[in-house]
Enzyme design. Structure first.
Site, short mmCIF file in Angstrom:
data_model
loop_
_atom_site.label_atom_id
_atom_site.label_comp_id
_atom_site.label_asym_id
_atom_site.label_seq_id
_atom_site.Cartn_x
_atom_site.Cartn_y
_atom_site.Cartn_z
N PRO A 45 0.92 -1.40 -0.29
CA PRO A 45 0.00 -0.20 -0.02
C PRO A 45 0.95 1.51 0.00
CG PRO A 45 -1.08 -1.58 1.97
CD PRO A 45 0.64 -1.90 1.41
N ASP A 46 0.48 1.98 -0.53
CA ASP A 46 1.17 3.42 -0.32
C ASP A 46 0.87 4.30 0.82
OD1 ASP A 46 -1.35 6.22 -2.46
OD2 ASP A 46 -1.59 4.94 -0.91
N PHE A 47 0.63 5.31 1.30
CA PHE A 47 0.78 6.41 2.47
C PHE A 47 -0.72 7.34 2.52
CE2 PHE A 47 4.84 5.09 4.30
CZ PHE A 47 5.37 4.77 2.88
N ARG A 48 0.04 7.89 1.45
CA ARG A 48 -1.61 8.74 1.12
C ARG A 48 -2.32 8.85 0.54
NH1 ARG A 48 3.17 10.78 1.50
NH2 ARG A 48 4.14 11.95 3.90
N ASN A 119 11.21 5.05 -2.49
CA ASN A 119 10.98 3.24 -1.79
C ASN A 119 11.93 2.26 -1.07
OD1 ASN A 119 8.13 4.47 -3.07
ND2 ASN A 119 8.47 2.98 -5.10
N ASP A 121 11.29 -0.08 -0.42
CA ASP A 121 11.01 -2.08 -0.80
C ASP A 121 12.25 -2.94 -2.42
OD1 ASP A 121 8.66 -0.87 -3.06
OD2 ASP A 121 10.44 -1.05 -3.94
N HIS A 138 15.84 7.26 0.79
CA HIS A 138 14.39 6.69 1.53
C HIS A 138 15.09 5.88 2.90
CE1 HIS A 138 11.29 9.50 1.27
NE2 HIS A 138 12.42 10.47 1.45
N1 APR Z 1 -0.06 4.49 -10.08
C1 APR Z 1 -0.59 5.51 -9.68
N2 APR Z 1 -0.40 6.04 -9.17
C2 APR Z 1 -0.45 5.89 -7.99
C3 APR Z 1 -0.73 4.72 -7.72
C4 APR Z 1 -1.03 3.06 -8.71
N3 APR Z 1 -0.70 2.27 -8.94
N4 APR Z 1 -1.31 3.62 -6.45
C5 APR Z 1 -0.81 4.98 -5.62
N5 APR Z 1 -0.96 6.29 -6.64
C6 APR Z 1 -0.11 8.18 -6.52
C7 APR Z 1 -1.38 8.31 -5.72
O1 APR Z 1 -2.43 8.26 -5.81
C8 APR Z 1 -0.58 9.41 -4.91
O2 APR Z 1 -0.57 10.16 -5.79
O3 APR Z 1 1.23 7.41 -6.58
C9 APR Z 1 1.01 8.85 -4.67
C10 APR Z 1 1.39 7.90 -3.35
O4 APR Z 1 2.33 9.49 -2.45
P1 APR Z 1 2.45 8.79 -1.43
O5 APR Z 1 1.38 7.84 -0.82
O6 APR Z 1 2.07 10.03 -0.42
O7 APR Z 1 4.08 8.02 -1.02
P2 APR Z 1 4.99 9.20 -2.21
O8 APR Z 1 4.51 10.03 -3.05
O9 APR Z 1 5.99 7.88 -1.78
O10 APR Z 1 5.70 9.40 0.14
C11 APR Z 1 7.09 10.15 0.00
O11 APR Z 1 6.38 9.82 2.70
O12 APR Z 1 5.51 8.44 4.40
C12 APR Z 1 6.82 9.29 3.52
O13 APR Z 1 8.94 8.15 3.18
C13 APR Z 1 7.64 8.06 2.75
O14 APR Z 1 9.13 8.07 0.86
C14 APR Z 1 7.49 7.77 1.59
C15 APR Z 1 7.43 9.58 1.25
#
Ligand code: APR
Length: 280
Positions: A45-48, A119, A121, A138
């Site tokens: 899962p992503d974060f936000r 990331n 991972d 990171h």
């Molecule tokens: N395809 C395209 N975009 C996607 C997908 C997908 N399958 N899944 C999620 N997204 C988008 C979301 O809409 C969002 O804009 O990817 C983005 C993910 O954003 P975040 O969850 O904020 O992740 P990230 O930008 O990597 O966060 C940066 O924050 O929590 C800290 O250290 C952590 O490295 C992380 C940093």
């Protein structure tokens, strides 16, 4: 183009124009920035993202605020929540996505100048991106140390802790520090290499930004370092940062996997890409 997959604003050059730039050799120093959105398709899962993102699912852990789970100060007195979610974030034996394979294909064709990933991972390397072309801004899971005395901690014991969710503690006598993977927590500085590599971003003749909300510095500053006139291509579910505001910008809204497949089709690389991904 069908409405669900077209570029979100018609003022930007379309995917074909980006593909043409690559095909006619105008783009040979491509800089890439990736975030959690490139790995959601692999099962992390992503974060936000609302609901599915990690930060919307931490309520049971009683954190003062979601990002505390990755803050060094909070970890120093309460490491339990981090280990409660470590397994779900660890790449274990996940297969990279076709988007990771696209980055490996850029490298294979000698077009990848450098990849900054937020990331931890390590899926870029698993997909075949040479490690000298990647900066893990990171950090990653590849090693771990006591957060207090920095003593190294054995890999096999760390694996056990990640799988069980129990906090691993320092093995040095007299030290009671919790062990932390070598990932960059909030409140910690990025690898020194980041500053060097950041200086190379203006040399890019094309930038891809994949799967990031561009909410966390200093990675969020990278797209702004690209020279005016150099196209910045966002492949993301939603707009992010200021990409789309410059004349040459392109926003390909949708999943990373859909976006890289469309690009590969326009480049005539689709079969090669699917083959590379199948072997990843
Ligand atoms: N395809 C395209 N975009 C996607 C997908 C997908 N399958 N899944 C999620 N997204 C988008 C979301 O809409 C969002 O804009 O990817 C983005 C993910 O954003 P975040 O969850 O904020 O992740 P990230 O930008 O990597 O966060 C940066 O924050 O929590 C800290 O250290 C952590 O490295 C992380 C940093």
């Amino acid at each position: 183009t069908n409405p669900t997959s077209s570029i979100d604003t018609n003022i930007n050059p379309d995917i074909q124009s980006i593909a043409n730039r690559i095909k006619n050799g105008e783009a040979t120093r491509i800089v890439v920035l990736t975030g959690a959105g490139i790995s959601t398709g692999a099962g992390i899962p992503d974060f936000r993202s609302p609901i599915t993102g990690l930060y919307d699912r931490l309520a049971p852990l009683g954190l003062p605020y979601p990002e505390a789970i990755f803050h060094i100060n909070y970890f120093s007195h309460t490491p339990e929540p981090f280990y409660a979610i470590a397994r779900a974030r660890h790449p274990r034996n996940l297969k990279p996505t076709i988007s990771h394979a696209f980055l490996a294909l850029l490298a294979k064709k000698g077009l990848l100048h450098f990849l900054f990933t937020q990331n931890i991972d390590g899926l870029e390397q698993d997909a075949g991106v040479p490690s000298d072309k990647v900066l893990w801004a990171h950090g990653n899971w590849k090693s771990q140390h006591c957060y207090k005395c920095s003593a190294h901690y054995p890999d096999h014991l760390m694996k056990k802790a990640i799988m069980s969710g129990d906090v691993p503690y320092c093995l040095q006598s007299g030290c009671d520090g919790a062990v932390k993977p070598d990932v960059v927590f909030f409140g910690q500085s990025l690898p020194a290499e980041f500053e060097e590599k950041e200086k190379e971003v203006p040399d890019a003749d094309l930038m891809f930004v994949l799967g990031t909300s561009l909410k966390v510095a200093p990675c969020s500053r990278l797209p702004g370092l690209v020279k005016g006139g150099t196209p910045r291509v966002l492949i993301n579910m939603e707009k992010a940062g200021d990409i789309g505001n410059r004349g040459g910008d392109v926003c390909i809204l949708g999943t990373c996997d859909e976006g890289v497949r469309k690009l590969a089709d326009a480049l005539g690389w689709r079969d090669e890409l699917e083959g590379l991904w199948a072997d990843a």
